[in-house]
Design an enzyme around this catalytic site. Structure first.
Site, mmCIF file in Angstrom:
data_model
loop_
_atom_site.group_PDB
_atom_site.id
_atom_site.type_symbol
_atom_site.label_atom_id
_atom_site.label_comp_id
_atom_site.label_asym_id
_atom_site.label_seq_id
_atom_site.Cartn_x
_atom_site.Cartn_y
_atom_site.Cartn_z
ATOM 1 N N GLY A 54 27.193 45.942 -41.385
ATOM 2 C CA GLY A 54 28.480 46.109 -41.492
ATOM 3 C C GLY A 54 29.325 44.667 -41.841
ATOM 4 O O GLY A 54 29.961 44.119 -40.905
ATOM 5 N N HIS A 55 28.711 43.914 -42.859
ATOM 6 C CA HIS A 55 29.412 42.637 -43.102
ATOM 7 C C HIS A 55 28.600 42.302 -44.595
ATOM 8 O O HIS A 55 27.839 43.247 -45.237
ATOM 9 C CB HIS A 55 28.763 41.494 -42.169
ATOM 10 C CG HIS A 55 27.340 41.336 -42.170
ATOM 11 N ND1 HIS A 55 26.555 41.872 -41.102
ATOM 12 C CD2 HIS A 55 26.345 40.908 -42.798
ATOM 13 C CE1 HIS A 55 25.432 41.483 -41.221
ATOM 14 N NE2 HIS A 55 24.999 41.061 -42.381
#
Ligand code: TYD
Length: 139
Positions: A54-55
């Site tokens: 998630g990055h």
């Protein structure tokens, strides 16, 4: 941010030396993968249904390997998306800088091994998806 695409994130077949007592796979920086390995870490004991990642990263290259079990790697360059299922310890996916990634669908007992080109640096992370998409558009 790097003008990279999900198509730069290739599957890397790794060598496997068979032995009746088991197998061994070797990864050498600048040999099997086009970067030096400065750091290695692994994710384990991941509860069912959890999402990791998630990055995106600005400079970091990574090779992600399912050392045990399986999981899916979702890759996104702001325009194109790609899903790679990792389920063998002799295959990895290289994630280049400037790619949003999420790791999902971990099998029970999965171990996600990550070889990374640079040391941990929070400043190298982009953790907000909208910022990621707008920074990709600027390039
Ligand atoms: P993070 O990269 O956000 O996890 P993931 O992408 O796997 O979901 O890292 C989780 C936590 O661990 C965060 O607090 C930062 C810390 N961390 C380090 O201190 N050093 C490292 O090399 C890594 C990968 C994470």
């Amino acid at each position: 941010m790097k003008k990279s695409s999900v198509y730069d994130c290739v599957i890397v077949p790794l060598n496997k030396i068979h032995n009746r007592a088991g197998n061994i796979t070797i990864i050498e920086g600048q040999n099997n993968i086009p970067f030096n390995v400065s750091r290695l870490y692994y994710l384990y004991d991941i509860p069912g249904g959890e999402t990791r990642g998630g990055h995106a990263h600005k400079e970091l290259y990574q090779l992600i390997v399912a050392a045990s079990g399986s999981f899916d790697v979702l890759l996104d360059d702001g325009q194109n998306k790609k899903i790679v299922t990792l389920n063998r310890p002799d295959f990895g996916v290289m994630v280049v800088p400037g790619i949003w990634r999420e790791l999902i669908e971990f099998s029970s007992g999965a171990i996600c091994l990550v070889l990374a080109s640079i040391k941990y640096d929070e400043a190298d992370y982009i953790r907000d998806y909208r910022n990621f998409v707008s920074e990709k558009k600027e390039k």
